[in-house]
Design a protein around this motif. Structure first.
Motif, PDB file in Angstrom:
ATOM      1  N   SER A 114       7.117   1.836   6.093  1.00  0.00           N
ATOM      2  CA  SER A 114       8.289   2.622   5.705  1.00  0.00           C
ATOM      3  C   SER A 114       7.814   3.947   5.103  1.00  0.00           C
ATOM      4  O   SER A 114       6.623   4.130   4.844  1.00  0.00           O
ATOM      5  CB  SER A 114       9.157   1.861   4.699  1.00  0.00           C
ATOM      6  OG  SER A 114       8.444   1.606   3.506  1.00  0.00           O
ATOM      7  N   ARG A 115       8.758   4.837   4.888  1.00  0.00           N
ATOM      8  CA  ARG A 115       8.418   6.124   4.296  1.00  0.00           C
ATOM      9  C   ARG A 115       9.550   6.596   3.403  1.00  0.00           C
ATOM     10  O   ARG A 115      10.718   6.280   3.648  1.00  0.00           O
ATOM     11  CB  ARG A 115       8.112   7.159   5.387  1.00  0.00           C
ATOM     12  CG  ARG A 115       9.293   7.512   6.282  1.00  0.00           C
ATOM     13  CD  ARG A 115       8.839   8.308   7.491  1.00  0.00           C
ATOM     14  NE  ARG A 115       8.175   9.549   7.101  1.00  0.00           N
ATOM     15  CZ  ARG A 115       7.370  10.238   7.912  1.00  0.00           C
ATOM     16  NH1 ARG A 115       7.124   9.798   9.138  1.00  0.00           N
ATOM     17  NH2 ARG A 115       6.818  11.362   7.503  1.00  0.00           N
ATOM     18  N   THR A 145       5.675  19.126   4.186  1.00  0.00           N
ATOM     19  CA  THR A 145       5.649  19.106   5.651  1.00  0.00           C
ATOM     20  C   THR A 145       5.281  17.718   6.180  1.00  0.00           C
ATOM     21  O   THR A 145       5.397  17.463   7.376  1.00  0.00           O
ATOM     22  CB  THR A 145       4.640  20.129   6.189  1.00  0.00           C
ATOM     23  OG1 THR A 145       3.374  19.945   5.546  1.00  0.00           O
ATOM     24  CG2 THR A 145       5.138  21.544   5.941  1.00  0.00           C
ATOM     25  N   PHE A 146       4.853  16.839   5.284  1.00  0.00           N
ATOM     26  CA  PHE A 146       4.595  15.441   5.659  1.00  0.00           C
ATOM     27  C   PHE A 146       5.782  14.848   6.384  1.00  0.00           C
ATOM     28  O   PHE A 146       5.616  14.043   7.300  1.00  0.00           O
ATOM     29  CB  PHE A 146       4.282  14.669   4.378  1.00  0.00           C
ATOM     30  CG  PHE A 146       4.235  13.171   4.535  1.00  0.00           C
ATOM     31  CD1 PHE A 146       5.254  12.366   4.052  1.00  0.00           C
ATOM     32  CD2 PHE A 146       3.153  12.582   5.144  1.00  0.00           C
ATOM     33  CE1 PHE A 146       5.194  11.002   4.179  1.00  0.00           C
ATOM     34  CE2 PHE A 146       3.077  11.207   5.267  1.00  0.00           C
ATOM     35  CZ  PHE A 146       4.099  10.416   4.789  1.00  0.00           C
ATOM     36  N   SER A 147       6.990  15.259   6.013  1.00  0.00           N
ATOM     37  CA  SER A 147       8.204  14.690   6.600  1.00  0.00           C
ATOM     38  C   SER A 147       8.342  15.050   8.078  1.00  0.00           C
ATOM     39  O   SER A 147       9.153  14.454   8.782  1.00  0.00           O
ATOM     40  CB  SER A 147       9.436  15.151   5.823  1.00  0.00           C
ATOM     41  OG  SER A 147       9.581  16.551   5.917  1.00  0.00           O
ATOM     42  N   ASN A 148       7.568  16.014   8.547  1.00  0.00           N
ATOM     43  CA  ASN A 148       7.634  16.421   9.952  1.00  0.00           C
ATOM     44  C   ASN A 148       6.733  15.585  10.852  1.00  0.00           C
ATOM     45  O   ASN A 148       6.775  15.732  12.079  1.00  0.00           O
ATOM     46  CB  ASN A 148       7.210  17.885  10.094  1.00  0.00           C
ATOM     47  CG  ASN A 148       8.157  18.821   9.382  1.00  0.00           C
ATOM     48  OD1 ASN A 148       9.318  18.505   9.169  1.00  0.00           O
ATOM     49  ND2 ASN A 148       7.648  19.974   8.986  1.00  0.00           N
ATOM     50  N   TYR A 149       5.894  14.747  10.244  1.00  0.00           N
ATOM     51  CA  TYR A 149       4.869  14.047  11.012  1.00  0.00           C
ATOM     52  C   TYR A 149       5.193  12.587  11.258  1.00  0.00           C
ATOM     53  O   TYR A 149       5.687  11.891  10.374  1.00  0.00           O
ATOM     54  CB  TYR A 149       3.534  14.103  10.264  1.00  0.00           C
ATOM     55  CG  TYR A 149       2.951  15.479  10.123  1.00  0.00           C
ATOM     56  CD1 TYR A 149       2.864  16.095   8.882  1.00  0.00           C
ATOM     57  CD2 TYR A 149       2.481  16.174  11.232  1.00  0.00           C
ATOM     58  CE1 TYR A 149       2.316  17.353   8.750  1.00  0.00           C
ATOM     59  CE2 TYR A 149       1.942  17.435  11.102  1.00  0.00           C
ATOM     60  CZ  TYR A 149       1.864  18.025   9.858  1.00  0.00           C
ATOM     61  OH  TYR A 149       1.328  19.275   9.739  1.00  0.00           O
ATOM     62  N   THR A 168       5.762  10.013   0.562  1.00  0.00           N
ATOM     63  CA  THR A 168       4.951   8.802   0.505  1.00  0.00           C
ATOM     64  C   THR A 168       5.253   7.872   1.671  1.00  0.00           C
ATOM     65  O   THR A 168       6.401   7.664   2.045  1.00  0.00           O
ATOM     66  CB  THR A 168       5.181   8.057  -0.823  1.00  0.00           C
ATOM     67  OG1 THR A 168       4.880   8.938  -1.919  1.00  0.00           O
ATOM     68  CG2 THR A 168       4.279   6.835  -0.932  1.00  0.00           C
ATOM     69  N   LEU A 169       4.176   7.319   2.205  1.00  0.00           N
ATOM     70  CA  LEU A 169       4.209   6.307   3.259  1.00  0.00           C
ATOM     71  C   LEU A 169       3.836   4.978   2.624  1.00  0.00           C
ATOM     72  O   LEU A 169       2.982   4.936   1.725  1.00  0.00           O
ATOM     73  CB  LEU A 169       3.205   6.682   4.345  1.00  0.00           C
ATOM     74  CG  LEU A 169       3.011   5.737   5.516  1.00  0.00           C
ATOM     75  CD1 LEU A 169       4.222   5.796   6.436  1.00  0.00           C
ATOM     76  CD2 LEU A 169       1.736   6.106   6.281  1.00  0.00           C
ATOM     77  N   LEU A 181       0.847  -1.191   0.000  1.00  0.00           N
ATOM     78  CA  LEU A 181       0.000   0.000   0.000  1.00  0.00           C
ATOM     79  C   LEU A 181       0.887   1.248   0.000  1.00  0.00           C
ATOM     80  O   LEU A 181       1.959   1.257   0.599  1.00  0.00           O
ATOM     81  CB  LEU A 181      -0.905   0.025   1.225  1.00  0.00           C
ATOM     82  CG  LEU A 181      -1.797  -1.197   1.437  1.00  0.00           C
ATOM     83  CD1 LEU A 181      -2.687  -0.969   2.665  1.00  0.00           C
ATOM     84  CD2 LEU A 181      -2.630  -1.501   0.217  1.00  0.00           C
ATOM     85  N   SER A 182       0.399   2.272  -0.668  1.00  0.00           N
ATOM     86  CA  SER A 182       1.077   3.564  -0.689  1.00  0.00           C
ATOM     87  C   SER A 182       0.138   4.638  -0.185  1.00  0.00           C
ATOM     88  O   SER A 182      -1.090   4.528  -0.340  1.00  0.00           O
ATOM     89  CB  SER A 182       1.531   3.921  -2.107  1.00  0.00           C
ATOM     90  OG  SER A 182       2.446   2.975  -2.608  1.00  0.00           O
TER      91      SER A 182
END
Length: 123
Positions: free
Chosen positions: A71-72, A28-32, A78-79, A20-21
């Motif tokens: 993973s991210r 800012t996703f990288s901050n969460y 993307t997660l 799944l993606s």
């Protein structure tokens, strides 16, 4: 505001794999801290896995430990959730979430949610 869009769900047989993606709309996703949850028909939403903002720490529900990998890739915003050795009991709508405390199993802790993607595992 971060928008999340899941993809990669589908129908597979028991023992097979899916990835799944979850694509995020902002850097800012990288901050969460992020997580995956799932909800089967007639059941409450349940925690599946979580990953820290750095990607260095992960936690898993006992039911998926050893089979699923979270993973991210922050360069792609993307997660991911790699699901191996799938079982019929893994059938559910899988949703990604962001913005909660790391490892929180409480869905109310998360600020942002995707719409979900259906995973169906046949026996």
């Amino acid at each position: 505001q971060v928008q999340l869009v899941e993809s990669g769900g589908g129908l597979v047989q028991a023992g097979e794999s899916l990835r799944l993606s979850c694509a995020a709309s902002r850097r800012t996703f990288s901050n969460y801290h992020c997580a995956w949850f799932r909800q089967a028909p007639g059941k409450e939403r349940e925690f599946v896995a979580a990953i820290s903002w750095s990607g260095r720490s992960t936690v898993y529900a006992d039911s998926v430990k050893g089979r699923f990998i979270i993973s991210r890739d922050d360069a792609k915003n993307t997660l991911y959730l790699q699901m191996n050795s799938l079982k019929p009991e893994d059938t559910a709508v899988y949703s990604c979430a962001a913005g909660g405390a790391f490892g929180s199993e409480d869905s109310y802790d998360y600020d942002y949610w995707g719409q979900g993607t259906q995973v169906t595992v046949s026996s």
